[in-house]
Write an enzyme that holds these catalytic residues in place. Structure first.
Site, PDB file in Angstrom:
ATOM      1  N   ARG A   1       0.842  -1.200   0.000  1.00 26.46           N
ATOM      2  CA  ARG A   1       0.000   0.000   0.000  1.00 26.46           C
ATOM      3  C   ARG A   1       0.880   1.254   0.000  1.00 26.46           C
ATOM      4  O   ARG A   1       0.515   2.280  -0.551  1.00 26.46           O
ATOM      5  CB  ARG A   1      -0.968  -0.032   1.200  1.00 26.46           C
ATOM      6  CG  ARG A   1      -1.805   1.216   1.375  1.00 26.46           C
ATOM      7  CD  ARG A   1      -3.150   0.992   2.089  1.00 26.46           C
ATOM      8  NE  ARG A   1      -3.103   0.032   3.179  1.00 26.46           N
ATOM      9  CZ  ARG A   1      -2.698   0.306   4.432  1.00 26.46           C
ATOM     10  NH1 ARG A   1      -2.302   1.519   4.764  1.00 26.46           N
ATOM     11  NH2 ARG A   1      -2.678  -0.644   5.350  1.00 26.46           N
TER      12      ARG A   1
ATOM     13  N   TYR B   1     -16.099  16.347 -15.762  1.00 25.88           N
ATOM     14  CA  TYR B   1     -16.542  14.950 -15.763  1.00 25.88           C
ATOM     15  C   TYR B   1     -17.632  14.744 -14.694  1.00 25.88           C
ATOM     16  O   TYR B   1     -17.519  15.266 -13.579  1.00 25.88           O
ATOM     17  CB  TYR B   1     -15.316  14.084 -15.470  1.00 25.88           C
ATOM     18  CG  TYR B   1     -15.566  12.604 -15.469  1.00 25.88           C
ATOM     19  CD1 TYR B   1     -15.860  11.940 -16.654  1.00 25.88           C
ATOM     20  CD2 TYR B   1     -15.492  11.868 -14.300  1.00 25.88           C
ATOM     21  CE1 TYR B   1     -16.076  10.578 -16.663  1.00 25.88           C
ATOM     22  CE2 TYR B   1     -15.705  10.501 -14.298  1.00 25.88           C
ATOM     23  CZ  TYR B   1     -16.006   9.858 -15.483  1.00 25.88           C
ATOM     24  OH  TYR B   1     -16.212   8.510 -15.485  1.00 25.88           O
TER      25      TYR B   1
HETATM   26  C1  LIG Z   1     -12.928   8.682 -16.972  1.00 21.08           C
HETATM   27  C2  LIG Z   1     -12.633  10.026 -16.445  1.00 21.08           C
HETATM   28  C3  LIG Z   1     -12.467  10.239 -15.069  1.00 21.08           C
HETATM   29  C4  LIG Z   1     -12.659   9.142 -14.038  1.00 21.08           C
HETATM   30  O1  LIG Z   1     -11.683   8.168 -14.179  1.00 21.08           O
HETATM   31  P1  LIG Z   1     -11.886   6.600 -13.821  1.00 21.08           P
HETATM   32  O2  LIG Z   1     -10.586   6.037 -14.197  1.00 21.08           O
HETATM   33  O3  LIG Z   1     -13.049   6.108 -14.634  1.00 21.08           O
HETATM   34  O4  LIG Z   1     -12.184   6.537 -12.365  1.00 21.08           O
HETATM   35  C5  LIG Z   1     -12.155  11.529 -14.655  1.00 21.08           C
HETATM   36  N1  LIG Z   1     -12.017  12.541 -15.538  1.00 21.08           N
HETATM   37  C6  LIG Z   1     -12.183  12.368 -16.863  1.00 21.08           C
HETATM   38  C7  LIG Z   1     -12.021  13.522 -17.784  1.00 21.08           C
HETATM   39  C8  LIG Z   1     -12.492  11.107 -17.363  1.00 21.08           C
HETATM   40  O5  LIG Z   1     -12.664  10.942 -18.682  1.00 21.08           O
END
Ligand SMILES: *Cc1c(COP(=O)(O)O)cnc(C)c1O
Length: 384
Positions: free
Chosen positions: A47, A102
């Site tokens: 970890r 996002y």
């Molecule tokens: C997919 C995405 C995330 C989240 O990432 P994960 O790996 O799915 O947890 C955050 N920001 C953007 C712009 C993304 O495309």
């Protein structure tokens, strides 16, 4: 050294005692101590750190032009990386977030931070003046995303960094769509760069991961403590797959961009397409900002089909090269429909207010031949 050389040669290449050219996957959760409190090579427990993860962390930091002694921090997902970044905030702090980010980011701010007593507000980041006017005396952090999801708006990050730092505010940027190949926010003074490595850095739609890159050692130490405590770290196998993807980032991004450009230009002249969203097109509202701040425009393209949901659904049913799926950044082309996929949490009015129309489709333009990608869209549009 240039980008590709660094992508291929940094991060553990040929460094093991056996001279492995490919850094091995270290599948061990514990490390033997020569004596209590002393480690053989800095590793004590998975970890806290793992050599495979460390190889990836030094490679990504190198590509973002982070200081040499300041490796990145790799997480189990992009969401875990965003969550760790926001753990710097305390009740009473203000977090100013770009309106177009996002959806998962908004879930963290609304469902985790706000109930904990963090003040959260949103402002349109493409209007630099208005965004900076939204800074408050207690604004501890600004969170930006450029190019943004799904409308591909571009933020003048250097200008916002200047105003934020003058206010004593940290700046974080979700740079997932750009990748370090097209934009290096640390060079503009950004404090925290975040990527979902699930997307372009991994590049093959076969892993989950996230990363934070910083340029301040004290900040890095804080994030490492958060990682050690909360434990959302990248597994050795995912770290290894991600590093394998990063080795080819430059060639992939050049090809994604070349294909995306051709698709965007082709869509722009199509009579059944009313609008195309691609930062590389002169018609894009922030094309000049993109040209000034980025080294390229990426592989994501959006467009509005003439009509609405019925027409959009018809296209989603008929594409063959563009697969209907929810992610992006892989070698295969993906089509998605944000109103019913990534942005269902917003009401119809909220979506329209943000410019996400019922006619809006998003493309992650993959690495197939552009001729086949365009032919696929052509036959899908001909079905309307
Ligand atoms: C997919 C995405 C995330 C989240 O990432 P994960 O790996 O799915 O947890 C955050 N920001 C953007 C712009 C993304 O495309």
């Amino acid at each position: 050294m240039q980008f590709s050389t660094r992508a291929i040669h940094s991060g553990g290449i040929g460094e093991s005692q056996y001279g492995d050219v490919i850094p091995p996957i270290h599948l061990t959760s514990i490390y033997a101590f020569p004596e209590p409190g002393v480690t053989q090579a800095g590793f004590e427990y998975i970890r806290y750190g793992n050599p495979t993860r460390a190889a990836l962390e030094s490679c990504i930091a190198n590509l973002e032009n982070a200081p040499e002694d300041c490796p990145a921090l790799c997480f189990s997902s992009g969401q875990a990386a965003i969550d760790a970044a926001f753990r710097l905030l305390r009740p009473g702090d203000h977090l100013l977030v770009a309106r177009d980010v996002y959806g998962g980011t908004v879930r963290v701010t609304e469902e985790i931070l706000r109930p904990m007593g963090v003040e959260v507000s949103y402002a349109v980041a493409t209007d630099t003046e208005q965004f900076c006017a939204s800074l408050r005396p207690n604004t501890r952090m600004v969170w930006l995303e450029s190019p943004s999801n799904p409308l591909l708006t571009i933020t003048d990050i250097p200008a916002i960094v200047q105003a934020s730092h003058a206010n004593g505010t940290l700046v974080g940027v979700d740079s997932t769509f750009a990748t370090p190949f097209f934009q290096k926010p640390l060079e503009w003074g950004v404090d925290i760069v975040m990527h979902s490595t699930t997307k372009y850095l991994g590049g093959h739609s076969d892993l989950l991961g996230g990363v934070l890159v910083v340029r301040d050692l004290a900040l890095r130490k804080q994030f490492h403590e958060i990682q050690k405590i909360t434990g959302a770290v990248a597994s050795p196998f995912d770290a290894w797959l991600t590093l394998r993807g990063v080795r080819t980032l430059a060639v992939r991004m050049k090809a994604h961009e070349s294909n995306a450009f051709q698709v965007a230009q082709w869509l722009e002249q199509h009579p059944k397409v009313s609008r195309v969203y691609y930062p590389g097109l002169p018609s894009h509202p922030q094309h000049e900002v993109a040209k000034r701040t980025m080294r390229g425009y990426g592989g994501m393209v959006g467009f509005d089909v003439v009509g609405g949901e019925t027409e959009a659904r018809c296209i989603l049913k008929s594409t063959r090269v563009f697969l209907l799926a929810g992610s992006l950044g892989g070698v295969e082309s993906i089509i998605s429909y944000p109103p019913l996929m990534s942005h269902t949490a917003l009401s119809h009015e909220e979506r329209l207010e943000r410019g996400i129309r019922d006619s809006f489709l998003r493309l992650s333009v993959g690495l197939e031949d552009a001729e086949d990608q365009i032919a696929d869209l052509e036959q899908a549009l001909a079905n309307l």
